[in-house]
Design an enzyme around this catalytic site. Structure first.
Site, PDB file in Angstrom:
ATOM      1  N   GLY B 153     -50.706 -90.596 -35.179  1.00 32.94           N
ATOM      2  CA  GLY B 153     -51.459 -91.730 -36.342  1.00 32.94           C
ATOM      3  C   GLY B 153     -50.548 -92.780 -35.486  1.00 32.94           C
ATOM      4  O   GLY B 153     -49.142 -92.431 -36.160  1.00 32.94           O
ATOM      5  N   CYS B 154     -50.928 -94.201 -36.318  1.00 36.12           N
ATOM      6  CA  CYS B 154     -50.706 -95.663 -35.875  1.00 36.12           C
ATOM      7  C   CYS B 154     -49.081 -95.247 -37.167  1.00 36.12           C
ATOM      8  O   CYS B 154     -47.961 -95.566 -36.916  1.00 36.12           O
ATOM      9  CB  CYS B 154     -50.784 -96.834 -36.084  1.00 36.12           C
ATOM     10  SG  CYS B 154     -52.483 -96.505 -37.009  1.00 36.12           S
ATOM     11  N   TYR B 155     -49.786 -95.164 -38.174  1.00 35.84           N
ATOM     12  CA  TYR B 155     -48.477 -95.666 -39.191  1.00 35.84           C
ATOM     13  C   TYR B 155     -47.720 -94.516 -39.620  1.00 35.84           C
ATOM     14  O   TYR B 155     -46.690 -94.502 -39.154  1.00 35.84           O
ATOM     15  CB  TYR B 155     -49.504 -95.232 -41.079  1.00 35.84           C
ATOM     16  CG  TYR B 155     -51.042 -96.338 -40.515  1.00 35.84           C
ATOM     17  CD1 TYR B 155     -49.399 -97.956 -41.292  1.00 35.84           C
ATOM     18  CD2 TYR B 155     -51.820 -96.610 -41.269  1.00 35.84           C
ATOM     19  CE1 TYR B 155     -50.360 -98.903 -41.415  1.00 35.84           C
ATOM     20  CE2 TYR B 155     -52.526 -98.133 -41.926  1.00 35.84           C
ATOM     21  CZ  TYR B 155     -51.666 -98.587 -41.964  1.00 35.84           C
ATOM     22  OH  TYR B 155     -52.596-100.119 -42.713  1.00 35.84           O
ATOM     23  N   THR B 157     -46.416 -93.194 -36.997  1.00 33.21           N
ATOM     24  CA  THR B 157     -45.661 -93.253 -35.920  1.00 33.21           C
ATOM     25  C   THR B 157     -44.387 -94.147 -36.040  1.00 33.21           C
ATOM     26  O   THR B 157     -43.276 -93.956 -36.127  1.00 33.21           O
ATOM     27  CB  THR B 157     -45.902 -93.603 -34.718  1.00 33.21           C
ATOM     28  OG1 THR B 157     -47.023 -92.075 -33.658  1.00 33.21           O
ATOM     29  CG2 THR B 157     -45.031 -94.098 -33.346  1.00 33.21           C
ATOM     30  N   SER B 158     -44.993 -95.190 -37.130  1.00 41.87           N
ATOM     31  CA  SER B 158     -44.006 -95.897 -37.205  1.00 41.87           C
ATOM     32  C   SER B 158     -43.285 -95.467 -38.883  1.00 41.87           C
ATOM     33  O   SER B 158     -41.551 -95.761 -38.395  1.00 41.87           O
ATOM     34  CB  SER B 158     -44.366 -97.449 -38.056  1.00 41.87           C
ATOM     35  OG  SER B 158     -45.409 -97.065 -39.135  1.00 41.87           O
TER      36      SER B 158
END
Lengths: 355, 355, 355, 355
Positions: B153-155, B157-158
């Site tokens: 997921g995007c969150y 990953t960060s």
């Protein structure tokens, strides 16, 4: 309503302009002098064409005698460290002052010096104890009689109002408080810088002043005072004071602050119980609105208003409470709150001239 | 470079479109089928005029035989809970799959069910242990041999990239981790909703899904695995697992995520020592860039790229370390990372086709 | 592909930065010197952190000998009236120059002087006839052999490309042409000004330089040349030249220009006939895309690309044709077109390094 | 001030919401019913949390008897073609109506049918001649006695006010008028569409409805009436009527319209002479402000206000005059103007409740 005579020093900055917009329509105010060293000699309409047909007034340079003779109350919307050169003289002339800078917010001059890198002279040191921190929801009675009000910073307003009830009732631990704040670009003021150049700021988002933002001492002073009780507080030693982890971020919008606050609950609480202490704490505060969970405030709900909207949620998985607090940084975070203070000092209805 | 045949299922969503943009210029890829149930029958240029003169291809409905026969590898860019209906069939036909949904990210099907409200069938349960979590900076070797990659997921990953070195080296406490994330509007996808209507979203900022965001189990699974060591981890009891306090916010920009992470240092550390473990941890990672304090990354530094930029600062006053991590949510947070995984699975240079 | 040695003077302005981004990945280019008087001595990564791990190069002050000795071709991305001090010296040293300023665009030095308030010296006057106006879709053959290319302005590029076929074929009257253009904020450059301060520019829209924008002479020179035929043109008297009514506006977006052009049709035309002359005019132009009515281009279709997208519609009620033309002002409107010119001058494929 | 009883039909659309915000603070208004078919049964605070502590009112379904019995005046903020089903019934019950749709703006039902694709029934045809076009700066006297006011469209308001004095005084040719308008996204209303999805609309700019925008007949009707003189006008033949070339564009901002109008001067004029006719034309209009050249209005000057700001410049090179006119599309372009009409109809000061 008997009118008071009011002048604004620093009338062309972002906060100053908002002050003028409110004051020129305020039923209790006769707007006298608009002081602007940058634009003295010009009509305010030349600087802000939106005042056309609404306000026709020349901007002037500061002249102590003229301003103090003609005004009952003066707003000083000057940069930090500059206000303290002007305020004592106005007070000496019998003029009430609402100062929008940080110069009289920090009670301990040593702390101020550490964060703002300037020392108060003897007169200003004396004024620190007289100055009332202008957060009406906390210091209403003191503001009524104040001659000098130190108008709170924008971030501190959103944060202190957001979590004061939790600290007052000792629902939360005073350690480990985390505050993640996001502010619109007008919060950085009108001074040009590459970071605020449109094509640099737009479609971007960043943290800034991540270690040392000069609103920290103000936040910690007030949160400590609320938690430890103001009176006993002065005897407390430094170690027992609240320290927060604070990170400001720059939002690519014009106006508004949203602070997300993370606090550790001392013991498990129901949402209803928390809601109740918030509602009670702010029951007489016309500009604080409490959102019932799961509703949460958004910046746009307060843009252009003097409201502070507060919502919260209890994260049982980790034993924390999260508080979301939003204000318009130029109104409840600056000019609106300043006028709210003026209303209280002048016996006007607290909401007069404000929406 | 020997070309592989690649198809994209869900080619007209935001992540799907980015996949097409990268793949159509990728030297190792022959782009075969673009599947879109919404726009089947139309040419992609009718949906995205920016592909004019660049890509001339009809969008088609999904047909297992056609897609599996013509493709060596398929990207599934479908909604959560929908991917799991398609992926097993593609695998059975001998096609490698990179799945951009959450359906194979969570190892424990009970946890998935709790957060996504759908149960895996037996075949899919079996696939959970085969699926490799597609974060190349952590699982490079496993990805090389994977037949099914669960693209993060995007969150997550960060966040995972942002704090993995601190957890790996046990520099920080595993309790009390706070993550305050802010995402651009494309992160919410293409589905229309009032909250994403321009005049509602613009000049606004808000928190959302403040208690239950379905990226939380993925974040906690991976952080726990890093901290407690993957192998011993499975024996650990639930109580020892890392739990985070996570708050996502909606930024009025098109692309990008910034996560601000707050962690408690186990003991005082110098910035240099921290910098060293970050640099070492990512020394072979071509898409992670570490910023030397006091420099900090901003969203615009990574917009349009596959980079994850990370900066940090030690807040000695409160014994915490703050980490700022930024990615482009559609690239390193979705399509870019998916192509990075494809490169690794296919023996291409890890950076091929990516900037 | 044999590499040429290229330097950029003015590498830290908006156009300069885009040049660097393109050139550092260009297969035919060895990027030699980056000249920046503002930031000489610093590494480009200090100014633009997004170059981290991509380009490691020190910015230097301009030194004619060093630059000319080490470079085959130099891009001068300097302010108007400044370029003309540098360009002749570079040419004298045998270096090809692509100049992004207006200094060599206007053939008649008296016209230049009228609009830019500076006079060309004798050498520069001589260069005006040698300089080729770098619009490849019109002057491809001349650019091939040019030693000095005057790279077109951003507004002129969008406008000239937008209506050239109509003028060439005399489908429209040369009088009464109205051009209403809108540009993103990067078009105004990096120089700080209150009008480009985020909180002033955001959520606003305005016309500017409404009577005298210095792109007008360039637009009129080229449109006249196309309509009246370049060769016969020089003998024409001033009165027969095309004069346009041009209004630029400032859009609160980072990048992109949209020009809406209104022209009077000489006689009624079918859309198909018009479409045909456009397609034929641009059949060999890789960066111009014609939209079939009723489709129209939007700025986002070209953001980040070197394309000029053109659409039109015939308004029979009033006998006019409206043309909509969009470009990315920093690419086809500046750096991208400059590289396109370099490709043509150097025998590279016209699209090399560009998207 | 004697209060009138007012209801709003369509209270939750963008114009309806603005109406409520103005009316709830209007000294001459008792706000009775808020009708919303979409949200009937909910409190308005549930739909718009910003009304918390300000307005506590349930949204209801439309009921003719209830609404007409309780109200002296009703605002109908309904879609085009829907208003005409409700308005006659309200009028029959003796309620005054201010209709914000287009249904009663076009005097000729055949023209309405051509552009809106619906036919007026006999009763509504009859109402067309009774309805007063609610542009107070032109039709002040008629509005005073009106029972039904057709509140003007947003684009027409900005355009008609912008150029009426030039047409009235025959300073300009009635042919060849070009109007290039740009509107913020709220102008498209609250209905969801992909083009208004944040990530599609943000950082973009485009023309739309480029040939047929249904505001054209309204613009042409009123401009013709002004130029040819209302009384003689009816005898005029169609050919003599003014036809404009109108292009609307979508701005990525929330609110505001800027129209750039290009007209051919019949003979050369000095700016002073033009300024004079504008000032005289609007000398009694409290919401029109004329900017002295070279000053020009910008959208932000009128955002949140009921002003129409107008500036102009004479382009002698081409014999044209350019007029720039700005309004807030939701205020002077909709709800603000509607309240201005209510004030006039009710004998209140024209500016009451408006800023």
């Amino acid at each position: 309503m008997k009118k008071i005579k009011v002048s604004v020093i620093g009338a062309t900055g972002y906060a100053g302009k908002e002050l003028v917009k409110i004051l020129m329509n305020h039923q209790g105010v006769e707007l006298i002098h608009l002081i602007s060293s940058s634009y003295a000699g010009k009509n305010i309409v030349e600087i802000f064409p939106e005042f056309l047909n609404k306000l026709d007034k020349k901007l002037i340079n500061f002249n102590l005698d003229v301003v103090s003779q003609d005004s009952n109350l003066v707003f000083t919307a000057l940069p930090h460290t500059v206000s303290m050169d002007v305020v004592p003289e106005l007070l000496k002339k019998g003029v009430k002052v609402i100062d929008l800078s940080a110069d009289y917010r920090i009670k301990d001059p040593a702390v101020y010096k550490e964060w703002y890198e300037k020392e108060h002279n003897q007169i200003n040191k004396g004024l620190l104890s007289e100055a009332v921190y202008g957060l009406p929801e906390i210091y209403l009675d003191k503001i009524k009689d104040a001659l000098l009000v130190a108008n709170p910073g924008c971030y501190p307003t959103s944060i202190i109002l957001g979590i004061a009830p939790l600290l007052k009732h000792h629902f939360v631990e005073p350690e480990g408080i985390i505050i993640d704040s996001k502010s619109g670009a007008s919060g950085a003021g009108k001074k040009l810088s590459l970071g605020l150049h449109f094509a640099e700021c737009n479609e971007n988002f960043k943290a800034y002043n991540i270690i040392r933002h000069n609103h920290i001492p103000e936040i910690e002073q007030e949160l400590s005072s609320i938690y430890f009780n103001e009176n006993t507080h002065k005897q407390k030693q430094q170690e027992t004071e609240i320290k927060v982890s604070f990170t400001p971020h720059l939002l690519p919008i014009n106006r508004g602050i949203l602070s997300t606050c993370y606090l550790a609950l001392k013991e498990s609480k129901e949402e209803e119980e928390v809601l109740e202490i918030y509602q009670k704490f702010y029951q007489k505060a016309p500009f604080v609105r409490i959102f019932k969970p799961p509703n949460l405030p958004e910046i746009k709900f307060v843009t252009g208003t003097n409201y502070c909207d507060i919502g919260f949620t209890i994260d049982e998985r980790v034993g924390k409470i999260k508080v979301i607090s939003v204000i318009d940084n130029l109104l409840k975070g600056a000019a609106g709150q300043a006028v709210q203070n003026m209303n209280i000092m002048s016996g006007f209805p607290e909401t007069c001239g404000l929406v």
